[in-house]
Scaffold this active site. Structure first.
Site, PDB file in Angstrom:
ATOM      1  N   SER A 167       0.830  -1.206   0.000  1.00 55.13           N
ATOM      2  CA  SER A 167       0.000   0.000   0.000  1.00 55.13           C
ATOM      3  C   SER A 167       0.861   1.251   0.000  1.00 55.13           C
ATOM      4  CB  SER A 167      -0.932   0.000   1.214  1.00 55.13           C
ATOM      5  OG  SER A 167      -0.211  -0.241   2.384  1.00 55.13           O
ATOM      6  N   HIS A 214      -2.565  -3.143  -6.251  1.00 49.17           N
ATOM      7  CA  HIS A 214      -3.036  -2.721  -4.930  1.00 49.17           C
ATOM      8  C   HIS A 214      -4.542  -2.924  -4.843  1.00 49.17           C
ATOM      9  CE1 HIS A 214      -3.384   0.779  -1.820  1.00 49.17           C
ATOM     10  NE2 HIS A 214      -3.407  -0.402  -1.230  1.00 49.17           N
ATOM     11  N   GLU A 257      -5.567  -0.696  -7.933  1.00 49.85           N
ATOM     12  CA  GLU A 257      -4.634   0.366  -8.334  1.00 49.85           C
ATOM     13  C   GLU A 257      -3.419  -0.357  -8.921  1.00 49.85           C
ATOM     14  OE1 GLU A 257      -3.198   2.681  -4.968  1.00 49.85           O
ATOM     15  OE2 GLU A 257      -3.351   4.536  -6.103  1.00 49.85           O
ATOM     16  N   ASN A 308      -3.761   6.164  -1.422  1.00 46.49           N
ATOM     17  CA  ASN A 308      -3.368   6.581  -0.071  1.00 46.49           C
ATOM     18  C   ASN A 308      -2.855   8.024  -0.016  1.00 46.49           C
ATOM     19  OD1 ASN A 308      -4.153   4.421   1.517  1.00 46.49           O
ATOM     20  ND2 ASN A 308      -2.467   3.191   0.706  1.00 46.49           N
TER      21      ASN A 308
HETATM   22  N1  CAA Z   1     -16.298 -10.896   1.361  1.00 47.50           N
HETATM   23  C1  CAA Z   1     -17.430 -10.917   0.625  1.00 47.50           C
HETATM   24  N2  CAA Z   1     -18.443 -10.051   0.807  1.00 47.50           N
HETATM   25  C2  CAA Z   1     -18.329  -9.142   1.803  1.00 47.50           C
HETATM   26  C3  CAA Z   1     -17.179  -9.063   2.619  1.00 47.50           C
HETATM   27  C4  CAA Z   1     -16.138  -9.991   2.364  1.00 47.50           C
HETATM   28  N3  CAA Z   1     -15.001  -9.972   3.060  1.00 47.50           N
HETATM   29  N4  CAA Z   1     -17.345  -8.050   3.501  1.00 47.50           N
HETATM   30  C5  CAA Z   1     -18.548  -7.499   3.245  1.00 47.50           C
HETATM   31  N5  CAA Z   1     -19.126  -8.151   2.221  1.00 47.50           N
HETATM   32  C6  CAA Z   1     -20.385  -7.806   1.561  1.00 47.50           C
HETATM   33  C7  CAA Z   1     -21.614  -8.159   2.372  1.00 47.50           C
HETATM   34  O1  CAA Z   1     -22.065  -9.463   2.097  1.00 47.50           O
HETATM   35  C8  CAA Z   1     -22.608  -7.103   1.898  1.00 47.50           C
HETATM   36  O2  CAA Z   1     -23.147  -7.440   0.634  1.00 47.50           O
HETATM   37  P1  CAA Z   1     -24.589  -6.854   0.131  1.00 47.50           P
HETATM   38  O3  CAA Z   1     -24.595  -5.381   0.399  1.00 47.50           O
HETATM   39  O4  CAA Z   1     -24.623  -7.196  -1.321  1.00 47.50           O
HETATM   40  O5  CAA Z   1     -25.580  -7.591   0.973  1.00 47.50           O
HETATM   41  C9  CAA Z   1     -21.759  -5.878   1.642  1.00 47.50           C
HETATM   42  O6  CAA Z   1     -20.428  -6.377   1.438  1.00 47.50           O
HETATM   43  C10 CAA Z   1     -21.808  -4.929   2.803  1.00 47.50           C
HETATM   44  O7  CAA Z   1     -21.424  -5.630   3.978  1.00 47.50           O
HETATM   45  P2  CAA Z   1     -22.120  -5.462   5.392  1.00 47.50           P
HETATM   46  O8  CAA Z   1     -23.603  -5.270   5.225  1.00 47.50           O
HETATM   47  O9  CAA Z   1     -21.644  -6.553   6.273  1.00 47.50           O
HETATM   48  O10 CAA Z   1     -21.495  -4.167   6.015  1.00 47.50           O
HETATM   49  P3  CAA Z   1     -21.483  -2.693   5.495  1.00 47.50           P
HETATM   50  O11 CAA Z   1     -22.697  -2.321   4.750  1.00 47.50           O
HETATM   51  O12 CAA Z   1     -21.081  -1.934   6.698  1.00 47.50           O
HETATM   52  O13 CAA Z   1     -20.277  -2.683   4.451  1.00 47.50           O
HETATM   53  C11 CAA Z   1     -18.003  -2.398   3.908  1.00 47.50           C
HETATM   54  C12 CAA Z   1     -19.003  -3.054   4.833  1.00 47.50           C
HETATM   55  C13 CAA Z   1     -18.147  -2.993   2.489  1.00 47.50           C
HETATM   56  C14 CAA Z   1     -16.641  -2.729   4.460  1.00 47.50           C
HETATM   57  C15 CAA Z   1     -18.324  -0.865   3.852  1.00 47.50           C
HETATM   58  O14 CAA Z   1     -18.430  -0.360   5.145  1.00 47.50           O
HETATM   59  C16 CAA Z   1     -17.265  -0.095   3.108  1.00 47.50           C
HETATM   60  O15 CAA Z   1     -17.277  -0.011   1.895  1.00 47.50           O
HETATM   61  N6  CAA Z   1     -16.327   0.504   3.865  1.00 47.50           N
HETATM   62  C17 CAA Z   1     -15.203   1.248   3.305  1.00 47.50           C
HETATM   63  C18 CAA Z   1     -14.189   0.269   2.805  1.00 47.50           C
HETATM   64  C19 CAA Z   1     -12.985   0.959   2.270  1.00 47.50           C
HETATM   65  O16 CAA Z   1     -12.893   2.172   2.154  1.00 47.50           O
HETATM   66  N7  CAA Z   1     -11.996   0.152   1.918  1.00 47.50           N
HETATM   67  C20 CAA Z   1     -10.732   0.646   1.442  1.00 47.50           C
HETATM   68  C21 CAA Z   1      -9.798   0.703   2.605  1.00 47.50           C
HETATM   69  S1  CAA Z   1      -8.217   1.302   2.116  1.00 47.50           S
HETATM   70  C22 CAA Z   1      -7.418  -0.060   1.583  1.00 47.50           C
HETATM   71  O17 CAA Z   1      -7.880  -1.183   1.616  1.00 47.50           O
HETATM   72  C23 CAA Z   1      -6.091   0.147   1.010  1.00 47.50           C
HETATM   73  C24 CAA Z   1      -4.993   0.694   1.793  1.00 47.50           C
HETATM   74  O18 CAA Z   1      -3.915   0.715   1.261  1.00 47.50           O
HETATM   75  C25 CAA Z   1      -5.105   1.212   3.154  1.00 47.50           C
END
Ligand code: CAA
Length: 294
Positions: free
Chosen positions: A118, A139, A151, A189
């Site tokens: 990352s 990424h 990415e 990031n």
């Molecule tokens: N595998 C498969 N499906 C998953 C999953 C997983 N690990 N985690 C969640 N899901 C699915 C759920 O089944 C659900 O599907 P539907 O909406 O189709 O029913 C959907 O994702 C949403 O899940 P939840 O209802 O459990 O929870 P939520 O609505 O709170 O969503 C989230 C969870 C998808 C994580 C959402 O909160 C989100 O998008 N958060 C932001 C995530 C983000 O910004 N990620 C990037 C982080 S930065 C990074 O990764 C890189 C870095 O370098 C730091």
């Protein structure tokens, strides 16, 4: 391309193995820890169950996906037949340089070596190999099965051919790849971490509380998670280390990590994975309870 090896079976590694296998690739998942591999397979199975429950996959698709993943504790054997290796080990530069030197020695000479880093320079990682033109950043975002972005980061020496292959492979995973160049923080990031850092400064200076800051960004900007919850989700140690890479790389004080972030990491409050960050996390509970007290 059919045979992909994923190095590291943590959160990102198991998610990457999941999406490759789900999309028809044969996956070898490598980790030095056999219990970690078992845990990764259980996590993949549980995440596939969510997709089956939603009707986006059938039970047969789930079984086929799991059937395409084999595990391996020895890197040398694990990369021997790989056409693409995606490294998703811990974000530690010495470890990654060592893994890339090993992968370079043992993977077939035309294999592409990708890293899910990352923040670490792709150019630096590529320099640990004798095939820098075949080294690239891939990424993925967490949770990998859900997030559409990959990415794709071109190192200084990455060839056009390797870059277009990785763009194509990412699209075959159902992702929307975006090509970027190799500068600290890349694009994701470079933009995300200053926002998280500013949210932490807003808390540190007493402008508002944890839940309030997150609510402003969730309801005001339609973010699925507020920046403090997202920092907990990513890991406060990871956020700190990415900010330090940008601070060192650009020499610009605007990337200096907030002293509160530094203090929390020093105190072992790393976010969801340690059970506490800005919020408290109880296994099995989705309730968000604020942990930070000024
Ligand atoms: N595998 C498969 N499906 C998953 C999953 C997983 N690990 N985690 C969640 N899901 C699915 C759920 O089944 C659900 O599907 P539907 O909406 O189709 O029913 C959907 O994702 C949403 O899940 P939840 O209802 O459990 O929870 P939520 O609505 O709170 O969503 C989230 C969870 C998808 C994580 C959402 O909160 C989100 O998008 N958060 C932001 C995530 C983000 O910004 N990620 C990037 C982080 S930065 C990074 O990764 C890189 C870095 O370098 C730091």
């Amino acid at each position: 391309m059919k045979n992909v090896t994923v190095i590291g079976s943590g959160t990102m590694g198991n998610g990457i193995a999941h999406v490759f296998a789900q999309n028809g690739f044969n996956v070898t998942l490598v980790d030095i820890s056999a219990p970690a591999l078992e845990k990764a397979l259980a996590t993949i199975s549980k995440n596939l169950d969510r997709q089956v429950a939603k009707g986006t996959l059938t039970e047969q698709d789930k079984q086929d996906t799991l059937g395409r993943i084999i595990t391996q504790t020895d890197l040398k054997t694990g990369v021997a037949a790989a056409e693409l290796v995606v490294e998703a080990a811990t974000e530690n530069i010495d470890l990654k340089l060592r893994i890339f030197a090993d992968m370079d020695t043992h993977a077939p000479e035309n294999a592409i070596l990708a890293t899910n880093t990352s923040s670490i320079s792709i150019t630096k990682i590529a320099a640990a190999t004798k095939r820098p033109q075949q080294v690239i950043g891939m990424h993925f975002m967490n949770p990998v099965p859900v997030m559409k972005l990959v990415e794709v980061i071109r190192g200084y020496a990455t060839s056009d051919e390797v870059c277009s292959t990785i763009m194509r492979v990412s699209a075959e995973l159902g992702k929307d790849p975006v090509e970027v160049n190799d500068y600290p923080g890349f694009v994701a990031n470079r933009i995300l971490m200053p926002m998280i850092n500013e949210a932490i400064y807003t808390l540190y200076e007493g402008v508002s509380g944890v839940a309030e800051i997150d609510t402003v960004m969730k309801l005001g900007m339609a973010h699925p998670m507020g920046p403090l919850q997202l920092a907990d989700f990513i890991g406060l140690d990871v956020c700190l280390s990415i900010l330090r890479v940008m601070y060192d790389g650009f020499g610009n004080p605007k990337y200096a990590p907030c002293p509160l972030l530094v203090n929390m990491v020093t105190a072992g409050k790393l976010g969801a994975k340690s059970g506490e960050g800005f919020y408290k996390y109880t296994p099995g509970s989705k309730e968000l309870v604020v942990a930070y007290k000024r």
